[in-house]
Design an enzyme around this catalytic site. Sequence first.
Site, PDB file in Angstrom:
ATOM      1  N   ASP A 263       0.856  -1.249  -0.088  1.00 48.11           N
ATOM      2  CA  ASP A 263       0.066   0.110  -0.002  1.00 48.11           C
ATOM      3  C   ASP A 263       0.777   1.201  -0.156  1.00 48.11           C
ATOM      4  O   ASP A 263       0.535   2.372   0.744  1.00 48.11           O
ATOM      5  CB  ASP A 263      -0.941  -0.110   1.172  1.00 48.11           C
ATOM      6  CG  ASP A 263      -2.035  -0.956   1.020  1.00 48.11           C
ATOM      7  OD1 ASP A 263      -1.782  -2.002   0.202  1.00 48.11           O
ATOM      8  OD2 ASP A 263      -3.040  -1.030   1.889  1.00 48.11           O
TER       9      ASP A 263
ATOM     10  N   HIS B  53     -10.345   0.885  -3.454  1.00 45.69           N
ATOM     11  CA  HIS B  53     -12.108   1.182  -2.929  1.00 45.69           C
ATOM     12  C   HIS B  53     -12.807   1.756  -3.780  1.00 45.69           C
ATOM     13  O   HIS B  53     -12.534   2.399  -4.575  1.00 45.69           O
ATOM     14  CB  HIS B  53     -12.052   2.204  -1.508  1.00 45.69           C
ATOM     15  CG  HIS B  53     -11.196   1.730  -0.363  1.00 45.69           C
ATOM     16  ND1 HIS B  53     -11.400   0.120   0.186  1.00 45.69           N
ATOM     17  CD2 HIS B  53     -10.409   2.217   0.441  1.00 45.69           C
ATOM     18  CE1 HIS B  53     -10.671   0.157   1.088  1.00 45.69           C
ATOM     19  NE2 HIS B  53     -10.144   1.282   1.326  1.00 45.69           N
TER      20      HIS B  53
ATOM     21  N   HIS C 172     -16.079   1.635   6.419  1.00 39.60           N
ATOM     22  CA  HIS C 172     -14.669   1.750   6.338  1.00 39.60           C
ATOM     23  C   HIS C 172     -14.236   3.317   6.061  1.00 39.60           C
ATOM     24  O   HIS C 172     -13.436   3.903   6.547  1.00 39.60           O
ATOM     25  CB  HIS C 172     -14.115   1.176   5.121  1.00 39.60           C
ATOM     26  CG  HIS C 172     -12.446   0.968   5.046  1.00 39.60           C
ATOM     27  ND1 HIS C 172     -11.601   0.586   6.022  1.00 39.60           N
ATOM     28  CD2 HIS C 172     -11.922   1.280   4.074  1.00 39.60           C
ATOM     29  CE1 HIS C 172     -10.605   0.638   5.713  1.00 39.60           C
ATOM     30  NE2 HIS C 172     -10.312   1.126   4.400  1.00 39.60           N
TER      31      HIS C 172
ATOM     32  N   HIS D 243     -10.337   7.591   0.893  1.00 38.40           N
ATOM     33  CA  HIS D 243      -9.180   7.252   0.550  1.00 38.40           C
ATOM     34  C   HIS D 243      -8.775   6.152  -0.725  1.00 38.40           C
ATOM     35  O   HIS D 243      -9.679   5.568  -0.573  1.00 38.40           O
ATOM     36  CB  HIS D 243      -7.871   6.918   1.721  1.00 38.40           C
ATOM     37  CG  HIS D 243      -8.265   5.586   2.536  1.00 38.40           C
ATOM     38  ND1 HIS D 243      -9.257   5.399   3.321  1.00 38.40           N
ATOM     39  CD2 HIS D 243      -7.990   4.250   2.273  1.00 38.40           C
ATOM     40  CE1 HIS D 243      -9.615   4.265   3.731  1.00 38.40           C
ATOM     41  NE2 HIS D 243      -8.553   3.424   2.946  1.00 38.40           N
TER      42      HIS D 243
ATOM     43  N   LYS E  78      -7.123  -4.566  -3.453  1.00 39.70           N
ATOM     44  CA  LYS E  78      -8.229  -5.056  -2.269  1.00 39.70           C
ATOM     45  C   LYS E  78      -9.024  -3.951  -1.811  1.00 39.70           C
ATOM     46  O   LYS E  78      -8.735  -2.802  -1.992  1.00 39.70           O
ATOM     47  CB  LYS E  78      -7.403  -5.597  -1.061  1.00 39.70           C
ATOM     48  CG  LYS E  78      -6.495  -4.490  -0.452  1.00 39.70           C
ATOM     49  CD  LYS E  78      -5.536  -5.168   0.636  1.00 39.70           C
ATOM     50  CE  LYS E  78      -4.308  -4.110   1.082  1.00 39.70           C
ATOM     51  NZ  LYS E  78      -4.994  -2.848   1.760  1.00 39.70           N
TER      52      LYS E  78
ATOM     53  N   CYS F 212      -2.041  -2.031   7.602  1.00 42.26           N
ATOM     54  CA  CYS F 212      -2.033  -2.910   6.585  1.00 42.26           C
ATOM     55  C   CYS F 212      -0.937  -3.791   6.362  1.00 42.26           C
ATOM     56  O   CYS F 212      -0.715  -4.957   5.995  1.00 42.26           O
ATOM     57  CB  CYS F 212      -2.207  -2.202   5.097  1.00 42.26           C
ATOM     58  SG  CYS F 212      -3.982  -1.857   5.128  1.00 42.26           S
TER      59      CYS F 212
END
Length: 195
Positions: free
Chosen positions: A18, A61, A67, A81, A106, A148
């Site tokens: 990430d 996303h 979230h 984000h 993801k 993460c």
Amino acid sequence: MSAGTAHPPTRRALVVVDVQNDFCEGGSLAVAGGLSVAARVKELLGTDHGYDLVVATRDHHIDPGTHFSKHPDFVDSWPRHCVAGTEGAELTAPLEAGDFDAVFDKGEYAAAYSGFEGRDADGTGLGDWLRAHDVGRVDLCGIATDHCVRATALDAAEEGLSPTVLVGLTAAVAPDRVGATLDAWRTAGVAVREG
Ligand SMILES: [Zn+2]
């Protein structure tokens, strides 16, 4: 493969977690030190680093439900984000997709802290991909140490991949929570190296 030819996987991979614009200085969920992680990972990739394979994960996303929040607690809910298709979801320069053997996205419709929830462009999950490429050991780095990277390293241990976190090549949301992350890794058999 017949049992007679089975052998333990021998290759080693680096998993870069990430390192994306929204998680670096200037992004919507900026983590202090993110830009420096991007620059130093790029530098590492330019050396004779010894990894057989190098992969990246991305938070990606579309509509991840709770979230995202207008009133985030920065533990379970966050400002918007890494929305798919936006600049914020891109890998942070000087890193680019071409640096990696595969990129795993993801979190499309729910929070996904672990890179092992990610899939590549062909829909292959990270764990299956590593197994298919004969990877038996992984090192990890990236953002954020306490979210993460933490979850991806714990899953790597669960997958039997003898993970080592290059902690000097990570950046944390809450530096005061890194101690708890180190404890969780130790308990799970995740090794830690400075970098
Ligand atoms: Zn996210």
